[in-house]
Enzyme design. Structure first.
Site, mmCIF file in Angstrom:
data_model
loop_
_atom_site.group_PDB
_atom_site.id
_atom_site.type_symbol
_atom_site.label_atom_id
_atom_site.label_comp_id
_atom_site.label_asym_id
_atom_site.label_seq_id
_atom_site.Cartn_x
_atom_site.Cartn_y
_atom_site.Cartn_z
ATOM 1 N N GLN A 1 12.676 -5.677 -6.728
ATOM 2 C CA GLN A 1 11.812 -6.452 -7.648
ATOM 3 C C GLN A 1 11.586 -5.805 -9.013
ATOM 4 O O GLN A 1 11.587 -6.473 -10.032
ATOM 5 C CB GLN A 1 10.462 -6.741 -6.978
ATOM 6 C CG GLN A 1 9.535 -7.556 -7.873
ATOM 7 C CD GLN A 1 8.368 -8.145 -7.141
ATOM 8 O OE1 GLN A 1 8.545 -8.891 -6.177
ATOM 9 N NE2 GLN A 1 7.164 -7.829 -7.578
ATOM 10 N N ALA B 1 14.435 -8.471 -2.690
ATOM 11 C CA ALA B 1 15.065 -8.111 -3.970
ATOM 12 C C ALA B 1 14.590 -6.739 -4.449
ATOM 13 O O ALA B 1 13.514 -6.281 -4.047
ATOM 14 C CB ALA B 1 14.686 -9.156 -5.018
ATOM 15 N N ASN C 1 0.430 -5.194 -6.943
ATOM 16 C CA ASN C 1 1.622 -4.501 -7.443
ATOM 17 C C ASN C 1 2.480 -5.455 -8.260
ATOM 18 O O ASN C 1 2.945 -5.113 -9.351
ATOM 19 C CB ASN C 1 2.457 -3.937 -6.289
ATOM 20 C CG ASN C 1 1.739 -2.835 -5.553
ATOM 21 O OD1 ASN C 1 1.551 -1.741 -6.079
ATOM 22 N ND2 ASN C 1 1.282 -3.126 -4.342
ATOM 23 N N SER C 2 2.687 -6.656 -7.715
ATOM 24 C CA SER C 2 3.515 -7.639 -8.429
ATOM 25 C C SER C 2 2.895 -7.980 -9.775
ATOM 26 O O SER C 2 3.604 -8.127 -10.782
ATOM 27 C CB SER C 2 3.676 -8.911 -7.597
ATOM 28 O OG SER C 2 4.395 -8.618 -6.416
ATOM 29 N N ASP D 1 -6.918 -10.530 -2.106
ATOM 30 C CA ASP D 1 -7.128 -10.274 -3.540
ATOM 31 C C ASP D 1 -6.356 -11.251 -4.433
ATOM 32 O O ASP D 1 -6.619 -11.347 -5.633
ATOM 33 C CB ASP D 1 -6.690 -8.839 -3.879
ATOM 34 C CG ASP D 1 -5.217 -8.587 -3.590
ATOM 35 O OD1 ASP D 1 -4.682 -9.154 -2.629
ATOM 36 O OD2 ASP D 1 -4.595 -7.815 -4.334
ATOM 37 N N GLN D 2 -5.391 -11.956 -3.847
ATOM 38 C CA GLN D 2 -4.469 -12.756 -4.672
ATOM 39 C C GLN D 2 -5.167 -13.848 -5.495
ATOM 40 O O GLN D 2 -4.871 -13.981 -6.689
ATOM 41 C CB GLN D 2 -3.365 -13.355 -3.783
ATOM 42 C CG GLN D 2 -2.540 -12.287 -3.074
ATOM 43 C CD GLN D 2 -1.906 -12.794 -1.803
ATOM 44 O OE1 GLN D 2 -1.774 -13.993 -1.590
ATOM 45 N NE2 GLN D 2 -1.496 -11.883 -0.924
ATOM 46 N N ASP E 1 -5.731 5.923 1.557
ATOM 47 C CA ASP E 1 -5.931 4.506 1.252
ATOM 48 C C ASP E 1 -7.262 4.089 1.875
ATOM 49 O O ASP E 1 -7.547 4.429 3.026
ATOM 50 C CB ASP E 1 -4.785 3.707 1.888
ATOM 51 C CG ASP E 1 -4.792 2.249 1.480
ATOM 52 O OD1 ASP E 1 -3.803 1.825 0.872
ATOM 53 O OD2 ASP E 1 -5.772 1.525 1.785
ATOM 54 N N HIS F 1 0.833 -1.212 0.000
ATOM 55 C CA HIS F 1 0.000 0.000 0.000
ATOM 56 C C HIS F 1 0.866 1.260 0.000
ATOM 57 O O HIS F 1 0.518 2.260 -0.615
ATOM 58 C CB HIS F 1 -0.910 0.020 1.233
ATOM 59 C CG HIS F 1 -1.931 -1.070 1.224
ATOM 60 N ND1 HIS F 1 -3.267 -0.829 1.107
ATOM 61 C CD2 HIS F 1 -1.799 -2.426 1.297
ATOM 62 C CE1 HIS F 1 -3.936 -1.984 1.116
ATOM 63 N NE2 HIS F 1 -3.057 -2.958 1.236
HETATM 64 N N1 UDP Z 1 8.865 -6.401 -3.522
HETATM 65 C C1 UDP Z 1 10.195 -6.041 -3.556
HETATM 66 N N2 UDP Z 1 11.127 -6.989 -3.274
HETATM 67 C C2 UDP Z 1 10.813 -8.274 -2.969
HETATM 68 C C3 UDP Z 1 9.450 -8.647 -2.963
HETATM 69 C C4 UDP Z 1 8.504 -7.689 -3.247
HETATM 70 O O1 UDP Z 1 10.534 -4.883 -3.836
HETATM 71 O O2 UDP Z 1 11.720 -9.061 -2.711
HETATM 72 C C5 UDP Z 1 7.851 -5.364 -3.817
HETATM 73 C C6 UDP Z 1 7.156 -5.597 -5.127
HETATM 74 O O3 UDP Z 1 7.897 -4.995 -6.176
HETATM 75 C C7 UDP Z 1 5.787 -4.974 -4.903
HETATM 76 C C8 UDP Z 1 5.589 -5.046 -3.396
HETATM 77 O O4 UDP Z 1 6.851 -5.398 -2.824
HETATM 78 O O5 UDP Z 1 5.785 -3.609 -5.315
HETATM 79 C C9 UDP Z 1 4.593 -6.120 -2.994
HETATM 80 O O6 UDP Z 1 3.313 -5.680 -3.287
HETATM 81 P P1 UDP Z 1 2.208 -6.681 -3.780
HETATM 82 O O7 UDP Z 1 0.951 -5.900 -3.973
HETATM 83 O O8 UDP Z 1 2.662 -7.440 -4.950
HETATM 84 O O9 UDP Z 1 2.054 -7.746 -2.620
HETATM 85 P P2 UDP Z 1 1.879 -7.606 -1.019
HETATM 86 O O10 UDP Z 1 3.244 -7.495 -0.461
HETATM 87 O O11 UDP Z 1 1.017 -6.415 -0.742
HETATM 88 O O12 UDP Z 1 1.222 -8.909 -0.665
#
Ligand code: UDP
Length: 452
Positions: free
Chosen positions: A335, A333, A354-355, A374-375, A117, A25
């Site tokens: 990402q 990472a 986001n992913s 939501d996944q 949010d 978020h």
């Molecule tokens: N992310 C990252 N490094 C990692 C894993 C995830 O930078 O090793 C970032 C990814 O790029 C994304 C966010 O963390 O922007 C995760 O958001 P997402 O909505 O995909 O999943 P959530 O963490 O909310 O379940």
């Protein structure tokens, strides 16, 4: 334009952003801040103390900390609902005080505009009291919200349901099944508090518009159904990360050494694996994934986040020896850089929104391993509607191995790759002049500037 003439000088209108303090978020909120700042607004991020975003990575934004009373609070996943309510209660006084001071100090005719949010629903009461206009940011997908609201509407027909019907289709929600229900659990017992929270956090109350990290071309049907329901202007201006500055939005330290390792790999050869910032997997799933990866004989970069395994997060004893330099394991990472690296050819993802957007935007096909919330909905759209990914049927080493091979070296993988690249190009054109996302952003800037 966001500039306003005042006393002969140009004055920027202030936008105050209130993020929900979790990675998935905070990231889109900071990206939105960076987008709005580049379009002429002054932006303050007014955030809870918990998980404070790193101000040094965003010199273009101002930061203000809200007292949240969460020190020592159990913020683990199983207690999240209680934490959300506590945060909504505790941050209220602090935001009220800050906004009053801000309006006194800035001596502006124009009030600030708040973008919050939807989980930070306390903002509505504060803003109503101070007569400040608010806009809701929806950092999740529209397909998720639409399914959630439809399920709530027909909950008497859906609940309770039997475990043996989890593969049956959900009424009127093709292609979703009971298994994909947009609740943190499919266990009928815990339904009531979750339903109450879902209703509360998705009621936009007095807000005058909604911003979406999405695009018309991706979610047209869900967006238009939601628009009819909410009856306020919608601005689908995503994907945010493609417009915002490249600054890191990570709350955890990124291990950038994996980029050098990726430099040494063949184009499109590496599978990237991550379950995002919040969800956990079982010890058994960790072990099965490890052996599935090893047996697939494909290069991989795997994020094993500390604390993300329920139980022991030790990888099997001889695993690292077996994989040698073919696999790389990191705690966190960078990402977005990983997904845009030429060596990456697939993403085994929990399908957080986001992913999902980051993967599609780089033309990387996915293997879907959704856990909650939501996944499962996103995963179903990835595999069945956009057809840019495969569902992992079972977290069993044999199934993991064959699914990885299918994606990385099989003919099905080639088809998925072609389709995701087509989708990426389509989204890119939506972001250019004349495209829907480009136009929505222009309209949003105009809309915010004209708010009383
Ligand atoms: N992310 C990252 N490094 C990692 C894993 C995830 O930078 O090793 C970032 C990814 O790029 C994304 C966010 O963390 O922007 C995760 O958001 P997402 O909505 O995909 O999943 P959530 O963490 O909310 O379940």
């Amino acid at each position: 334009m966001a500039m306003k003439k005042q006393g002969g000088g140009d004055k920027r209108r202030r936008v105050v952003l209130v993020p929900y303090p979790f990675q998935g978020h905070i990231t889109p909120m900071l990206q939105l801040g960076s987008i709005l700042q580049s379009r002429g607004f002054s932006v303050t991020v007014s955030h809870p103390q918990y998980n404070s975003p790193p101000p040094s990575a965003h010199p273009e934004l101002e930061f203000h900390s809200l007292y949240d009373g969460l020190a020592g609070y159990d913020m683990s996943f199983h207690n999240l609902l209680a934490a959300i309510y506590a945060m909504n209660e505790n941050c209220r006084a602090s935001l009220d005080e800050y906004l009053v001071q801000l309006m006194e100090k800035e001596e502006e005719e124009e009030k600030p505009v708040i973008i919050y949010d939807n989980i930070m629903f306390f903002v509505d009461a504060v803003a109503t009291h101070l007569k400040i206009p608010t806009i809701v940011l929806r950092p999740f997908s529209a397909i998720y919200l639409h399914s959630l609201l439809s399920v709530l509407q027909q909950s008497d027909a859906i609940f309770p349901f039997q475990d043996d019907s989890i593969l049956e289709p959900l009424p009127d929600l093709h292609p979703l099944r009971f298994k994909d229900l947009p609740f943190p659990t499919i266990n009928n017992d815990v339904l009531e508090p979750v339903v109450e929270f879902s209703v509360r956090s998705n009621d936009i109350r007095s807000s005058v518009a909604c911003i979406w990290n999405s695009l018309e071309e991706l979610e047209h049907s869900a967006l238009s159904k939601l628009q009819q329901r909410y009856k306020v202007p919608f601005f689908p201006i995503g994907p945010f990360h493609k417009r915002a500055s490249d600054s890191s939005t990570s709350l955890l330290e990124e291990d950038t050494s994996c980029l050098e390792w990726l430099d040494r790999q063949a184009p499109g050869s590496v599978l990237y694996i991550s379950i995002g910032s919040l969800v956990n997997i079982s010890e058994k799933d960790l072990v099965e994934t490890a052996w599935g990866l090893a047996n697939s004989e494909q290069p991989f970069l795997w994020v094993v986040r500390p604390g993300s395994v329920n139980g022991c997060d030790q990888l099997p004893e001889d695993f690292e020896r077996v994989i040698g330099d073919r696999g790389r394991i990191v705690k966190w990472a960078p990402q977005r850089s990983v997904l845009s690296h030429r060596a990456v050819g697939g993403f085994m993802s929990h399908c957080g929104w986001n992913s999902t957007l980051e993967s599609i935007s780089e033309g990387v096909p996915m293997i879907c391993t959704p856990v909650i919330s939501d996944q499962p909905v996103n995963a179903r759209y990835i595999s069945q509607v956009w057809k840019v990914g495969l569902e992992l049927e079972k977290a069993e080493r044999g199934v993991v191995e064959t699914t990885i091979r299918k994606l990385m070296v099989g003919s099905e993988g080639r088809e998925l790759r072609k389709r995701v690249v087509d989708l990426k190009l389509k989204l890119e054109s939506c972001m250019q002049k004349g495209g829907s996302s480009y136009q929505a952003l222009d309209e949003l800037v105009e809309f915010i500037s004209s708010l009383p």
